[in-house]
Design an enzyme around this catalytic site. Structure first.
Site, mmCIF file in Angstrom:
data_model
loop_
_atom_site.group_PDB
_atom_site.id
_atom_site.type_symbol
_atom_site.label_atom_id
_atom_site.label_comp_id
_atom_site.label_asym_id
_atom_site.label_seq_id
_atom_site.Cartn_x
_atom_site.Cartn_y
_atom_site.Cartn_z
ATOM 1 N N CYS A 2 0.863 -1.175 0.000
ATOM 2 C CA CYS A 2 0.000 0.000 0.000
ATOM 3 C C CYS A 2 0.896 1.220 0.000
ATOM 4 C CB CYS A 2 -0.866 0.047 1.248
ATOM 5 S SG CYS A 2 -1.826 -1.444 1.508
ATOM 6 N N ARG A 28 1.644 1.721 -6.003
ATOM 7 C CA ARG A 28 1.751 0.745 -4.911
ATOM 8 C C ARG A 28 0.406 0.098 -4.567
ATOM 9 N NH1 ARG A 28 6.334 0.914 -2.001
ATOM 10 N NH2 ARG A 28 5.251 -0.020 -0.249
ATOM 11 N N TRP A 75 -3.837 -1.531 -1.284
ATOM 12 C CA TRP A 75 -3.805 -2.741 -2.117
ATOM 13 C C TRP A 75 -4.227 -3.853 -1.166
ATOM 14 C CZ3 TRP A 75 -3.139 -4.192 -7.078
ATOM 15 C CH2 TRP A 75 -2.802 -5.508 -7.343
ATOM 16 N N ASN A 101 0.988 -0.388 6.039
ATOM 17 C CA ASN A 101 1.364 -1.191 4.881
ATOM 18 C C ASN A 101 2.084 -2.411 5.434
ATOM 19 O OD1 ASN A 101 2.414 -2.203 2.462
ATOM 20 N ND2 ASN A 101 4.169 -0.828 2.533
ATOM 21 N N GLY A 102 1.604 -3.587 5.099
ATOM 22 C CA GLY A 102 2.236 -4.804 5.610
ATOM 23 C C GLY A 102 1.185 -5.815 6.002
ATOM 24 N N GLU A 479 9.196 -21.187 -18.548
ATOM 25 C CA GLU A 479 9.001 -19.806 -18.104
ATOM 26 C C GLU A 479 10.156 -18.918 -18.592
ATOM 27 O OE1 GLU A 479 6.840 -17.903 -17.244
ATOM 28 O OE2 GLU A 479 7.748 -16.260 -16.124
ATOM 29 N N LYS A 483 9.663 -15.610 -20.997
ATOM 30 C CA LYS A 483 10.187 -14.266 -20.708
ATOM 31 C C LYS A 483 10.964 -13.749 -21.923
ATOM 32 C CE LYS A 483 8.161 -13.413 -18.125
ATOM 33 N NZ LYS A 483 7.139 -14.050 -17.376
ATOM 34 N N GLU A 486 8.543 -13.028 -24.990
ATOM 35 C CA GLU A 486 7.641 -11.870 -24.909
ATOM 36 C C GLU A 486 8.407 -10.549 -24.843
ATOM 37 O OE1 GLU A 486 5.003 -12.003 -21.517
ATOM 38 O OE2 GLU A 486 6.595 -12.692 -20.205
ATOM 39 N N HIS A 502 12.851 -36.495 -30.030
ATOM 40 C CA HIS A 502 11.588 -36.837 -30.696
ATOM 41 C C HIS A 502 11.173 -35.751 -31.684
ATOM 42 C CE1 HIS A 502 11.200 -40.283 -28.119
ATOM 43 N NE2 HIS A 502 11.479 -39.502 -27.086
ATOM 44 N N LYS A 602 -1.299 -6.545 -19.451
ATOM 45 C CA LYS A 602 -1.024 -7.124 -18.137
ATOM 46 C C LYS A 602 -2.090 -8.140 -17.751
ATOM 47 C CE LYS A 602 1.255 -7.602 -14.393
ATOM 48 N NZ LYS A 602 2.433 -8.444 -14.568
#
Ligand code: F6R
Length: 607
Positions: A2, A28, A75, A101-102, A479, A483, A486, A502, A602
Site C-alpha cells: 500500500c 503501490r 492494495w 502497509n504490511g 518460463e 520471458k 515476450e 523426438h 497485463k
C-alpha cells in the site's frame, strides 16, 4: 503493498499535499483511499473504495481541515476493497487513526483478545487491531507514544505505520518492520511516506527508517528510537538526487527490473500467509478425487511446477491445464469430486474465469491463488489465498510467478504433512529449506545481477534460443523461454529435455545457444545425456546449475552457478531468476521496452 503519506506543515492545509503524495504512490496500490487530519485536537477521518482521484473528489478529501494528516492508498490483503476496510482505521472512541502497509500475522489472535475486552471492530482488516491495541494500552494512563510502542511489541509480521491521534494534535507517529518508510524534512515541515517519489515535490532530504524503529514527527523534525529498548537513533539526512520518474522505480530503469529485485521481499511476504486459509485450501485439496491446476501464461508454468510437487510429496496426481483448453479437454468429465485450483495473479484472466465458471456449474470445488483481493476469482472461489506480492507494473510476470510457486509449495507441503505419504523428517526438512528460499534468491541477485549482462553480451546476436530442463525444471525452462519470447520477440523453444530427440533437435545446429536448467536432484543424472546430445550438434551450452557441480560445469560453455541448499522441488523459484534477468537485459540491449512488450496486456480479460 500500500502507499502511505503523512505531513505536518508549518502553514496551510495538509490534505492537498496528502493527495499529491498519494497520487505519486498510486503504483503501490489503488483499490481504496482514505485521509485522517487533525485540526485543533479534532480528528477527521474520511475514506472509501475507489481510485484516488474519484474518492478525493467525491468526499472532498482535499478540503479536510488541519495542517497535520496522513493518507493511504490501499492494495487489499485482508478484507475486500470497501469503505470499511479502507484505511485509516480507528479505535472504539475514534481518537486514534492508523494507516498501515504490511501484514499483521497474529491479528486474529490479537483481535480475539481485544473483542473479549469489549472492543468493537468495524472492518475485516489486520490493521484495525493496531488502533484498538493502542487504545487498550492507553487505558493504563500510558502516554500515546509509549502505548504505540507497547502495541508494536506484540505485533508479528511486517508493517510501515503512521498514527495520528487527537491526543497529540501536532504529531505523527511512525514505525517500520520490513515494509518501507521514509521520513523527510524541509522548511515547510516534516513528512513520511512509503517511498521517495511522494516526498520529492517537498524535499530531497530524507532518512530511511530501518526495521524495528519508531519515529515521532512534529513540524520541526523527527526523533527516532529503537522499538525494543527505546535507544535513541541519530541518523543524518540523506540527499536524494533522483528525478521523480526515477524515484517511482526506486532508481531502476524499468519496473520489471525493480520487480525482479523485489523478489526476496515479495517471497518473504508469501511466507507470511494466514495459516487458516492455507489449512482450508489444504483440506479441500485432500478431499478431491482429482485436482486440476488451471491457469494461463506464466501462471500455467507455476501450475506445471506445482504438479510435480503435489505428485512427489503429497502423492496426489494433478492435471495442470492451460485454462483456454480446460473446457474442451475436461469440461465433460469434471464433476462434484473434482477440485479446480485456479492460479491467476490478476484474478481476472478471461480463460481462467471461464474454466472456473464451468467447474462451478459442474459442482466442482473451485479454489484460487491470486495476487488481487476483491478480484473476480476471489469472489467465485470457494476458498482462496492471496499471495501478497504487491502490484506488478511490468507486463511480464516476475515476482508474482515466484510467489505463486512459493504459495503452491506451501500447499503441497501441508498436503504432504496431512497425508503422511512421506516421512515427517522429509517434510520438516523441506519446510526448513522453504523458509530459506527468499535468502537464496537474494544471494542469486547479489551474485549474478550484473554478471548476466556479460552473458547477454556474448549471446545477443542469436536468432534462436532453446531452453531445456527435466522434471520440475522443464517448467522453469518454459518460463525462461516465455520471458525471452515476450520481451525480445526472438523465436525460442522450450520443452522437457527428454523430448529432444523426438523432433525438436532438428533445429539445433552450430552455435545455437541451449540453456539447460539443471539443479541437483532426481532429474540431474539424465540431463547429462541431453547436454551431450546438444553439444554433439554444435550447440553452445549455457547451464543454470548448482555451484561446484563440476560434471555439468565441465561440459558447459557458460554457466550460472546457483547457491547450494535449495532442493530440486523448490528450485524453480531461484533458478528462474537468472532467466528473468537474461530476458530483461537482452530486451534492453535490443532497445526494446521491457515494461511494455508489443501486443501484450497485463491482464487478458477478453476471449
Ligand atoms: C507473462 C504474463 C502472462 C500472464 C497470463 C496470466 O509474463 O504475464 O502470461 O501470466 O496472462 O495472467 P494471470 O496470472 O493474471 O491470470
Amino acid at each position: 503493498m500500500c502507499g502511505i503519506f503523512g505531513c505536518i506543515l508549518k502553514t496551510g492545509l495538509a490534505a492537498p499535499s496528502i493527495y499529491d503524495g498519494l497520487k505519486r504512490l498510486e503504483y503501490r496500490g489503488y483499490d481504496s483511499v482514505g485521509f485522517a487530519t487533525l485540526e485543533l485536537g479534532t480528528l477527521h477521518v474520511k475514506k472509501d473504495k475507489g481510485k484516488i482521484e474519484d474518492v478525493v473528489q467525491r468526499l472532498s478529501l482535499n478540503r479536510l481541515p488541519g495542517s497535520v494528516g496522513v493518507g493511504h492508498t490501499r492494495w487489499a490483503t485482508h478484507g475486500a476493497p470497501s469503505m470499511v476496510n479502507a484505511h485509516p482505521h480507528t479505535d472504539c472512541q475514534e481518537r486514534i487513526a492508523v494507516i498501515h502497509n504490511g501484514v499483521v500475522e497474529n491479528f486474529l489472535e490479537l483481535k480475539g483478545e481485544l473483542i473479549n475486552k469489549g472492543h468493537i471492530f468495524k472492518s475485516r482488516t489486520d490493521t484495525e487491531v493496531i488502533a484498538h491495541m493502542i487504545e487498550e494500552e492507553m487505558k493504563g494512563d500510558i502516554e500515546l507514544g509509549e502505548a504505540i510502542i507497547r502495541a508494536l511489541k506484540q505485533l508479528e509480521g511486517s508493517y510501515a505505520l503512521a498514527v495520528v491521534s487527537s491526543d497529540a494534535p501536532e504529531r505523527i507517529y511512525c514505525a517500520r518492520n520490513e515494509s518501507p518508510l521514509v521520513l523527510g524534512l524541509s522548511e515547510k515541515g516534516s513528512f513520511c511516506a512509503s517511498d521517495v517519489p511522494a516526498m520529492l515535490p517537498y524535499t530531497n532530504k530524507v532518512v530511511y527508517l530501518r526495521n524495528g524503529e519508531f519515529a515521532v514527527l512534529d513540524k520541526d523534525g523527527f526523533d527516532i528510537q529503537k522499538i525494543q529498548d527505546g535507544v535513541h537513533v541519530e541518523r543524518e539526512l540523506q540527499e536524494i538526487t533522483w528525478t521523480i520518474e526515477m524515484a517511482e522505480k526506486q532508481g531502476y530503469p524499468h519496473f520489471m527490473l525493480k520487480e525482479i529485485y523485489e523478489q526476496p521481499r515479495s517471497l518473504r511476504n508469501a511466507l507470511r500467509l494466514q495459516k487458516q486459509y492455507l489449512d482450508l485450501l489444504t483440506a479441500f485439496l485432500d478431499r478431491g478425487k482429482e485436482l486440476f491446476l488451471v491457469a494461463a501464461g506464466t501462471s500455467s508454468y507455476a501450475c506445471a511446477a506445482a504438479s510435480y510437487m503435489f505428485s512427489k510429496i503429497a502423492r496426489l496426481t494433478t492435471y495442470p491445464v492451460v485454462s483456454s483448453e480446460f473446457i474442451e479437454q475436461y469440461g465433460s468429465s469434471v464433476g462434484i469430486d473434482s477440485v479446480v485450483l485456479a492460479v491467476s495473479q490478476s484474478g481476472e484472466t478471461y480463460d481462467t474465469l471461464k474454466a472456473v465458471d464451468l467447474a462451478r456449474m459442474k459442482a466442482a470445488t473451485v479454489l484460487g491463488v491470486t495476487n488481487t483481493v476483491g478480484s473476480t476469482l476471489t469472489r467465485v472461489a470457494r476458498a482462496y489465498v492471496v499471495q501478497q506480492s504487491g502490484p506488478e507494473i511490468g507486463v511480464a510476470a516476475t515476482k508474482t510467478f515466484t510467489s505463486q510457486l512459493l504459495v503452491l509449495s506451501q500447499l503441497a507441503l501441508r498436503l504432504a504433512r496431512a497425508r503422511g505419504k512421506i516421512s515427517q523428517d522429509e517434510v520438516d526438512d523441506l519446510d526448513d529449506k522453504m523458509l530459506k528460499v527468499p535468502d537464496i534468491v537474494e544471494q542469486v541477485l547479489g551474485r549474478h545481477g550484473e554478471g548476466i549482462k556479460n552473458l547477454v553480451n556474448k549471446y545477443n546476436d542469436n536468432d534462436l534460443y532453446v531452453f531445456l530442463g527435466r522434471g520440475i525444471s522443464s517448467a522453469t525452462a518454459m518460463e525462461g523461454r516465455l520471458k525471452l519470447l515476450e520481451l525480445t520477440y526472438v523465436p525460442s523453444l522450450a520443452y522437457p529435455a527428454g523430448e529432444s530427440k523426438h523432433g525438436p533437435i532438428s533445429v539445433v545446429e552450430e552455435g545455437v545457444p541451449v540453456v539447460f536448467v539443471c539443479p541437483r536432484g532426481d532429474s540431474r543424472r539424465d540431463i547429462l545425456g541431453s547436454i551431450m546430445e546438444m553439444k554433439a550438434r554444435g550447440a553452445r551450452i549455457i547451464s543454470i546449475c548448482e555451484e561446484g557441480d563440476e560434471e555439468i560445469i565441465g561440459i558447459s560453455d557458460d554457466m550460472v552457478e546457483m547457491p547450494r541448499g535449495i532442493p530440486e522441488l523448490l528450485s524453480p523459484i531461484a533458478y528462474v531468476v537468472p532467466l528473468q534477468l537474461f530476458a530483461y537485459h537482452l530486451a534492453v540491449q535490443k532497445g526494446l521496452d521491457p515494461d511494455k512488450p508489443r501486443n501484450l496486456a497485463k491482464s487478458v480479460t477478453v476471449p
